[in-house]
Design an enzyme around this catalytic site. Sequence first.
Site, short mmCIF file in Angstrom:
data_model
loop_
_atom_site.label_atom_id
_atom_site.label_comp_id
_atom_site.label_asym_id
_atom_site.label_seq_id
_atom_site.Cartn_x
_atom_site.Cartn_y
_atom_site.Cartn_z
CE LYS A 258 12.70 19.28 -10.23
NZ LYS A 258 11.50 19.76 -10.92
CB SER B 8 14.39 22.60 -14.24
OG SER B 8 13.65 23.81 -14.30
CG HIS C 11 -1.70 -1.23 1.42
ND1 HIS C 11 -2.96 -1.48 0.93
CD2 HIS C 11 -1.33 -2.37 2.08
CE1 HIS C 11 -3.35 -2.71 1.28
NE2 HIS C 11 -2.37 -3.26 1.98
CD GLU D 250 9.79 12.48 -15.03
OE1 GLU D 250 8.79 13.19 -14.92
OE2 GLU D 250 10.96 12.94 -15.08
#
Length: 467
Positions: free
Chosen positions: A291, A285, A164, A298
């Site tokens: 970043k 970024s 979970h 992704e």
Amino acid sequence: MTQQNGKSTDRMWGGRFSEATDAFVERFTASIDFDKRLYRQDIQGSIAHASMLEKVGVLSLDETNQIKDGLIEIQSEIEAGTFKWSVALEDIHMNIEAALTQRIGSVGKKLHTGRSRNDQVATDIKLYVRDEIDQILQLIRKLQQALVDLAERENSTIMPGFTHLQTAQPISFGHHMMAWFEMLDRDYGRFSDCRKRMNVSPLGAAALAGTTFPIDRDYTAQLLDFDRPTNNSLDSVGDRDFAIEFSASGSLLMIHLSRFSEELVLWTSAQFDFIELPDRFCTGSSIMPQKKNPDVPELVRGKSGRVFGHLSSLLMLMKSQPLAYNKDNQEDKEPLFDIIDTLKDCLFAYGEMMPAVICKKESMVAATMKGYATATDLADYLVKKGLPFRDAHEVVGKAVGVGIQKGLDLSELTLAQLQEFSELIQEDVFSVLTLAGSLNARDHHGGTAPNQVLKAVAAAREKLSRS
Ligand code: ARG
């Protein structure tokens, strides 16, 4: 271009037509822009067909040699980028056949004896998918190898295991990598099965019913490394099960890669901070200087969607098609090709990236300490001292409640504090409450104990050495 009764009929099948194809229809029905990828398999199939026609006496040796030489030259031209593709010639089969006739004269027109584009295209795609499966199998093995190496290196590295997405029990990072290995191993099995089932030759089914020429289908099957010829001519030209089966195998592979990706994205976040991906696999970024984004995982996660979509397209494409060949089938190629490209890129990315993963061990231990991951160990400890499991569960639940109030892990409570929950608890409890103790205690086949991880690694290495 031939002129008949003043009408333009420049098509190979133009004999019965009295007007030229509409320009729109010519473009709409053409597949050359995408099926030119099949050029090698098309030429391979044609050479096998010509050899067979020679063997059974339909072509002379001289004619066969002219055809083979012409086809080989055409292949070199295509590979050199000098071949002129024609939309008017519709597809890869007619582009190559027309170029052959242009090159060697009317002997080229004999190549299509005893075959049809229907068995030709089925043969070409099978050969193509089969070759690609072989490459995909190698890429899967390469990634599995990387995971096994990582599992061995990190067999005793502790991380929280989740259910979970809540901290459940401590596990070995290597054990987690071996879970991925197992998922990929099923993919390997599925692609191998698919290859086995599809490896039968449709060549000789001709348009749909076979041919009046004395062909030798076993011979062409053998020349093309198929296990045998297909058994039914109608099924041979109408079957695209293999394309669907391949895409379904690819979809499950992408499910796995997408799940891996999700974990890597979470693990690289500041909140988890479990691992570091190599800089060369990340991007920055344009506005936020701090970043480092896990773009590759992704994108792999995102690309899974197009593969599932293509599987769905192929299922829709085939439903309701009457036997035998229908032009609908031309729509099988773009989804298939895109699936192949996507699978290969994603597997390649993972195979390159995983060996360079760095584990942030302290951070993972700190995360494991946060969620009472050893609660089950304490319950099992009480059971071993004679308490029924349900009672032990209750006792430990209360101890966790107090731990939460005090902001302490179970291992940080004193013996006296722990004994308030049960007198069965003794000094030996503290070895049970360590993370390493928890891991080591799960010491059976498939468990997370580091020595079991090493056993799994050894078995996996043995398997990899066999294929
Ligand atoms: N380009 C066609 C395809 O991909 C080849 C077979 C065409 N056959 C035909 N009878 N029109 O399916």
